[in-house]
Design a protein around this motif. Sequence first.
Motif, PDB file in Angstrom:
ATOM      1  N   HIS A   1      -3.807   4.683  -4.958  1.00 33.64           N
ATOM      2  CA  HIS A   1      -4.708   5.842  -4.914  1.00 33.64           C
ATOM      3  C   HIS A   1      -4.504   6.675  -6.175  1.00 33.64           C
ATOM      4  CE1 HIS A   1      -5.657   5.049  -0.816  1.00 33.64           C
ATOM      5  NE2 HIS A   1      -4.476   5.339  -0.352  1.00 33.64           N
TER       6      HIS A   1
ATOM      7  N   ARG B   1     -10.645  -4.041   6.510  1.00 33.75           N
ATOM      8  CA  ARG B   1      -9.634  -4.941   7.079  1.00 33.75           C
ATOM      9  C   ARG B   1     -10.174  -5.613   8.332  1.00 33.75           C
ATOM     10  NH1 ARG B   1      -4.600  -2.227   8.651  1.00 33.75           N
ATOM     11  NH2 ARG B   1      -3.763  -4.342   8.654  1.00 33.75           N
TER      12      ARG B   1
ATOM     13  N   HIS C   1     -10.209   7.530   2.027  1.00 34.17           N
ATOM     14  CA  HIS C   1     -10.786   6.447   2.824  1.00 34.17           C
ATOM     15  C   HIS C   1      -9.791   5.781   3.749  1.00 34.17           C
ATOM     16  CE1 HIS C   1     -14.624   6.659   0.899  1.00 34.17           C
ATOM     17  NE2 HIS C   1     -14.055   6.639  -0.286  1.00 34.17           N
TER      18      HIS C   1
ATOM     19  N   TYR D   1      -6.411  -2.942  -5.739  1.00 34.92           N
ATOM     20  CA  TYR D   1      -7.550  -2.125  -5.321  1.00 34.92           C
ATOM     21  C   TYR D   1      -7.221  -0.680  -5.645  1.00 34.92           C
ATOM     22  CZ  TYR D   1     -11.620  -1.003  -2.360  1.00 34.92           C
ATOM     23  OH  TYR D   1     -12.838  -0.597  -1.889  1.00 34.92           O
TER      24      TYR D   1
ATOM     25  N   TRP E   1       0.854  -1.193   0.000  1.00 33.82           N
ATOM     26  CA  TRP E   1       0.000   0.000   0.000  1.00 33.82           C
ATOM     27  C   TRP E   1       0.884   1.235   0.000  1.00 33.82           C
ATOM     28  CZ3 TRP E   1      -4.730   0.062   3.828  1.00 33.82           C
ATOM     29  CH2 TRP E   1      -5.568  -1.018   3.546  1.00 33.82           C
TER      30      TRP E   1
ATOM     31  N   GLN F   1      -3.019   5.053   8.904  1.00 37.70           N
ATOM     32  CA  GLN F   1      -3.703   4.035   9.701  1.00 37.70           C
ATOM     33  C   GLN F   1      -2.936   3.769  10.997  1.00 37.70           C
ATOM     34  OE1 GLN F   1      -5.150   0.425   8.019  1.00 37.70           O
ATOM     35  NE2 GLN F   1      -6.551   1.491   6.633  1.00 37.70           N
TER      36      GLN F   1
ATOM     37  N   THR G   1      -0.562   6.046   3.357  1.00 41.57           N
ATOM     38  CA  THR G   1      -1.828   5.488   3.832  1.00 41.57           C
ATOM     39  C   THR G   1      -1.585   4.561   5.019  1.00 41.57           C
ATOM     40  OG1 THR G   1      -2.596   5.598   1.578  1.00 41.57           O
ATOM     41  CG2 THR G   1      -3.873   4.233   3.077  1.00 41.57           C
TER      42      THR G   1
ATOM     43  N   PHE H   1      -7.181  -6.511   0.783  1.00 39.17           N
ATOM     44  CA  PHE H   1      -6.600  -5.814  -0.371  1.00 39.17           C
ATOM     45  C   PHE H   1      -5.081  -5.869  -0.294  1.00 39.17           C
ATOM     46  CE2 PHE H   1     -10.264  -3.130   1.220  1.00 39.17           C
ATOM     47  CZ  PHE H   1     -11.222  -3.769   0.460  1.00 39.17           C
TER      48      PHE H   1
ATOM     49  N   HIS I   1     -13.137   3.465   5.345  1.00 38.10           N
ATOM     50  CA  HIS I   1     -13.437   2.237   4.613  1.00 38.10           C
ATOM     51  C   HIS I   1     -12.294   1.224   4.647  1.00 38.10           C
ATOM     52  CE1 HIS I   1     -14.353  -0.506   1.447  1.00 38.10           C
ATOM     53  NE2 HIS I   1     -13.376  -0.053   0.704  1.00 38.10           N
ATOM     54  N   LEU I   2     -11.073   1.689   4.399  1.00 38.74           N
ATOM     55  CA  LEU I   2      -9.953   0.753   4.300  1.00 38.74           C
ATOM     56  C   LEU I   2      -9.633   0.095   5.635  1.00 38.74           C
ATOM     57  CD1 LEU I   2      -7.693   2.820   1.894  1.00 38.74           C
ATOM     58  CD2 LEU I   2      -8.744   0.610   1.398  1.00 38.74           C
TER      59      LEU I   2
ATOM     60  N   LEU J   1      -2.679  -1.728  -3.115  1.00 39.96           N
ATOM     61  CA  LEU J   1      -3.595  -0.591  -3.166  1.00 39.96           C
ATOM     62  C   LEU J   1      -2.950   0.558  -3.907  1.00 39.96           C
ATOM     63  CD1 LEU J   1      -6.174   0.906  -1.958  1.00 39.96           C
ATOM     64  CD2 LEU J   1      -4.684   1.534  -0.061  1.00 39.96           C
TER      65      LEU J   1
END
Length: 806
Positions: A562, A539, A530, A524, A208, A216, A212, A557, A534-535, A560
């Motif tokens: 973006h 998970r 998100h 993805y 990812w 997280q 991002t 996913f 959502h992400l 990923l």
Amino acid sequence: MDFKTIEKKWQKRWADSKLYSFNKDNISKKHYVLEMFSYPSGAKLHAGHWFNYGPADSYARFMRMQGYEVFQPMGFDAFGLPAENYAIKTGIHPEESTLKNIETMEKQLKAIGATYDWDYEIKTCMPDYYKWTQWLFLQLYKHGLAYRKEAPVNWCPSCNTVLANEQVKEGECERCHTPVIRKNLTQWFFKITDYSEELLSGLDKLDWPEKTKLMQKNWIGKSFGSEVDFETESGEKFTVFTTRADTIYGVSYVVLAPEHPLVDKITTPEQKKAVEDYKYECSKASEIDRLSTTREKSGTFTGAYAINPVNGKKVPILIADYVLASYGTGAVMGVPAHDERDFAFATKYNLPITRVIKGEKGQNDELPFCDYGVLTASDEFDGMSSKEAIKAITAKLEKQSKGRLKTNYRLRDWLVSRQRYWGAPIPVIHCPHCGIVPVPEKDLPVTLPHDVDFTPDGKSPLLKCEEFMNVTCPVCGKPARRDPDTLDTFVCSSWYYLRYPDNKNDKAPFDSELINKMLPVDKYIGGAEHACMHLLYARFITKALRDMGYLNFDEPFLSLVHQGTILGPDGNKMSKSRGNVVSPDDCIQKYGSDVFRLYLMFCFSYTEGGPWNDSGLDGVQRFMDRVERLVDSVKDKKLSDSPFAKDEKELNYVRNFTVKSMTADMKNFSFNTAVARLMEFVNAIYTYFNKTQNPNKLLYDCVKDVVLLIAPLTPHFAEELNERMGSTESVFNMRYPVCDEKALVKDEVEIAVQINSKIKGKTTVSTAASDEEVAAAAKEAVIEALGDATIKKTIVIKGRLVNFIV
RNA sequence: GCGGGUAUGGCGGAAUUGGCAGACGCGUAAGAUUCAGGUUCUUAUGAUCGCAAGGUUGUGCAGGUUCAAGUCCUGUUACCCGCACCA
């Protein structure tokens, strides 16, 4: 070429021949490409949608031509507030407007000419989908991961509903920007915090964007510290959380959150009124005020005192709303000398400030001193470093059962109930005798009633629908009431990727055996906004379902991407109010969808986006015209099959270099450079064609390759050219060209020659030459510039340059 | 306040990870084709000095490391994004 006509022609042929049907027999070669599905708003597909879906489809087509069985579905995240707000304004029922919008968007999506297999479409507002959203809720409930509790929650007074933490941005409602206030309400939560550690550690394995993952990580907010048990004079126990146990000798007061359960118990009669008043003030404050760091700290004395477990010192207990009830233990120790907030608070309320940490070099810096340092005025711990002291002090407390090491997370449980109409009803019945009774699975779905007065009044609209609300309790058979709330739409989208491959299953949300083969999603693609919603939710749901035995993988996913944001021509975000919105429909009308798609891929960095500029479209169209002319002039030409001479070798080099670069670029979503390489290749073909009297049949092979290479980028156009070249097979059933590494080995290469690191000349050397030979050739090339200088040092970088230091 | 990112010609954007900065395209200029416009083709195009050969300079700013820096290090500015009293 008349793009519009050929686009219709090929879209029809693709549909008629079911070209993009997913073949489950070929599941071992599956490649699941998923773009975040969109919300069916009335505003049609905008440039942002296109930028997501167009290039992503090109990636999917590329992977198909690499031999993968690509699964690329499309659907709609169809529940949600906008449709309901629209209904309140216009009186048009959300179902009606949503289904109509979906129809429009389907048409527009089809105009992209993407490889979606529409047999697998999902609409989250349909009972055959939300039945399983409700099923998901019941499973979470059954496993203790869904629970109801009264808690201070974020309330948006404009949307008239609670919001998840993730939906509050800077103290405002993410959707309408109204300041959010706090309310004590009984609400449904999902226990995402059970997975804090795994959600955090699992990030390492994901392909990812680092940004991002970091977002997280910060959102989960792991921190290591200690819990310390304090006791009040009257013997009540409470616990504080601190990351700085080393400062414990500097405690001059302790603070409880206003909502702390102990507050009422310990408050002395004299302080009762002040405490009640303060609590009232706090509940009135909007979240934006409360969170403001510039706001002056406030608090009040409870009248009670606590005993510091390390030295028996008596310190006052206060309440203050800078302490959050929802983090740690809702209680902190006040160490004004070594914490900025405590310092500000203590200064305001004239509380003592005791220094217990010195700088490393023993200097006395200004207070508050928040760095690590060396302990002082701390009994036997004097002279110890902060890091050692944290361990030592906690260990001492632990021996006395008054403290322990503790890891805390900032992540809170996910609040999922909403006091709105247009969502999946929460499948729960409230029975006066049996309490909370989950709806039996056989009774699903709990259908959302159609005729409901959803004028906002701060309560759930479903409450007013008596025939919905009144049920008989499935356990005792007596009259009971349904839960009037609906689920956050993020619940619907937290599992949709699991439904796509088995979307018609009416026995279960999905067949585990099939889904374990089809998932995880391989690529993805969607917006970065998100990251912590959502992400994260998806998970969590994947892990929860795995632990329940429905799935055998950990992450939904694997990889990923973006896409960036396409801005208006003025460099600002596109918005109606600014009047800088560019309509994809107009562009397609004028140029056709292939030109538009190629423009999006060529003129922007995919992950960056950027401002719109019209002129790029003409350039892209010019390039496609150039390709078309090339095909037309080569397809029937008589060509020689004599062995390759220098020009042919050169062209063949470019050809294979292009194939190699484009293959790598397409995999990396580096579409702009992929197109650039293709343009170079086309230029090289023209150059060869123009200067060669009797062109080799290599020319034909190159042109054929151009058609294959361009196919993922401009699918309709490529099909048309492929047909003109005499093929009856779809270009998407053909294989992407493969690079012949042998053709990339050059006999000779041009290198730069530097004197004292400045370029003074160039020379061509054989790739087989030794460093000495290269240096000699290089010296020859700059012999004049070198004059009679003495060479002190020679640096040879193979295939690049030679640098003489004189 | 904390965390992250970005900064390259007139414009959109490249640069194999320390090795010829500006690929590719747009725009611009000159020329060819054309009755003409458009299309197409050729050439040029970072800045600057020079008639020229050629020189100097150049990746937000200031330093540093290196034979060599857009790329690494230190400091700094501007903008963008995320978090925000998390003890």
